[in-house]
Design a protein around this motif. Sequence first.
Motif, PDB file in Angstrom:
ATOM      1  N   MET A   1       0.858  -1.164   0.000  1.00  0.00           N
ATOM      2  CA  MET A   1       0.000   0.000   0.000  1.00  0.00           C
ATOM      3  C   MET A   1       0.909   1.234   0.000  1.00  0.00           C
ATOM      4  N   THR A   2       0.645   2.156  -0.874  1.00  0.00           N
ATOM      5  CA  THR A   2       1.450   3.369  -0.947  1.00  0.00           C
ATOM      6  C   THR A   2       1.041   4.340   0.159  1.00  0.00           C
ATOM      7  N   ASN A   3       1.871   5.352   0.382  1.00  0.00           N
ATOM      8  CA  ASN A   3       1.531   6.361   1.389  1.00  0.00           C
ATOM      9  C   ASN A   3       0.254   7.100   1.010  1.00  0.00           C
ATOM     10  N   GLU A   5      -2.271   5.815  -0.610  1.00  0.00           N
ATOM     11  CA  GLU A   5      -3.380   4.906  -0.311  1.00  0.00           C
ATOM     12  C   GLU A   5      -3.662   4.862   1.186  1.00  0.00           C
ATOM     13  N   LYS A   6      -2.607   4.893   1.988  1.00  0.00           N
ATOM     14  CA  LYS A   6      -2.792   4.929   3.447  1.00  0.00           C
ATOM     15  C   LYS A   6      -3.511   6.207   3.848  1.00  0.00           C
ATOM     16  N   LEU A   7      -3.111   7.325   3.243  1.00  0.00           N
ATOM     17  CA  LEU A   7      -3.744   8.607   3.541  1.00  0.00           C
ATOM     18  C   LEU A   7      -5.216   8.584   3.173  1.00  0.00           C
ATOM     19  N   THR A   8      -5.534   8.057   2.003  1.00  0.00           N
ATOM     20  CA  THR A   8      -6.930   7.965   1.562  1.00  0.00           C
ATOM     21  C   THR A   8      -7.744   7.083   2.493  1.00  0.00           C
ATOM     22  N   LEU A   9      -7.184   5.951   2.891  1.00  0.00           N
ATOM     23  CA  LEU A   9      -7.877   5.039   3.797  1.00  0.00           C
ATOM     24  C   LEU A   9      -8.121   5.703   5.147  1.00  0.00           C
ATOM     25  N   LEU A  10      -7.114   6.382   5.675  1.00  0.00           N
ATOM     26  CA  LEU A  10      -7.264   7.060   6.960  1.00  0.00           C
ATOM     27  C   LEU A  10      -8.321   8.157   6.877  1.00  0.00           C
ATOM     28  N   LYS A  11      -8.319   8.923   5.802  1.00  0.00           N
ATOM     29  CA  LYS A  11      -9.323   9.976   5.630  1.00  0.00           C
ATOM     30  C   LYS A  11     -10.723   9.390   5.547  1.00  0.00           C
ATOM     31  N   HIS A  55       0.509  -2.672   7.070  1.00  0.00           N
ATOM     32  CA  HIS A  55       0.067  -1.342   6.653  1.00  0.00           C
ATOM     33  C   HIS A  55      -1.298  -0.987   7.242  1.00  0.00           C
ATOM     34  N   HIS A  56      -2.201  -1.958   7.278  1.00  0.00           N
ATOM     35  CA  HIS A  56      -3.518  -1.684   7.863  1.00  0.00           C
ATOM     36  C   HIS A  56      -3.401  -1.423   9.365  1.00  0.00           C
TER      37      HIS A  56
END
Length: 106
Positions: A1-3, A5-11, A55-56
């Motif tokens: 997971m890219t940074n 993608e992590k940002l989008t998931l967190l948002k 990552h999750h």
Amino acid sequence: MTNAEKLTLLKTMYGDSEEDAVFNAYLSIAAGKVLERLYPFDDKKTEDDIPAKHHHTQVNIANYLLGKRGAEGEIKHNENGIERTYESGDVPESMLKDIVPHCGVL
């Protein structure tokens, strides 16, 4: 997971109510927590060294820490029938239980 993608998931998890810099700061803090558990004797590891399977966990920890803002370390709180008690002042052990530390030999 890219940074990204992590940002989008967190948002998505927390809600898009903060600046990206705030989310990225909490993702960085969460990465540090994962790295501390994963590589307890190697302080040279970076966020890029976190395996994809964690990552999750990083995103979940960031979401947890964002949710605790303003009540960091709260042990017990009761107001109008709402009661809050945190497992610890830091990231709860239950969030880190699936991370098996890596060790090496000199």
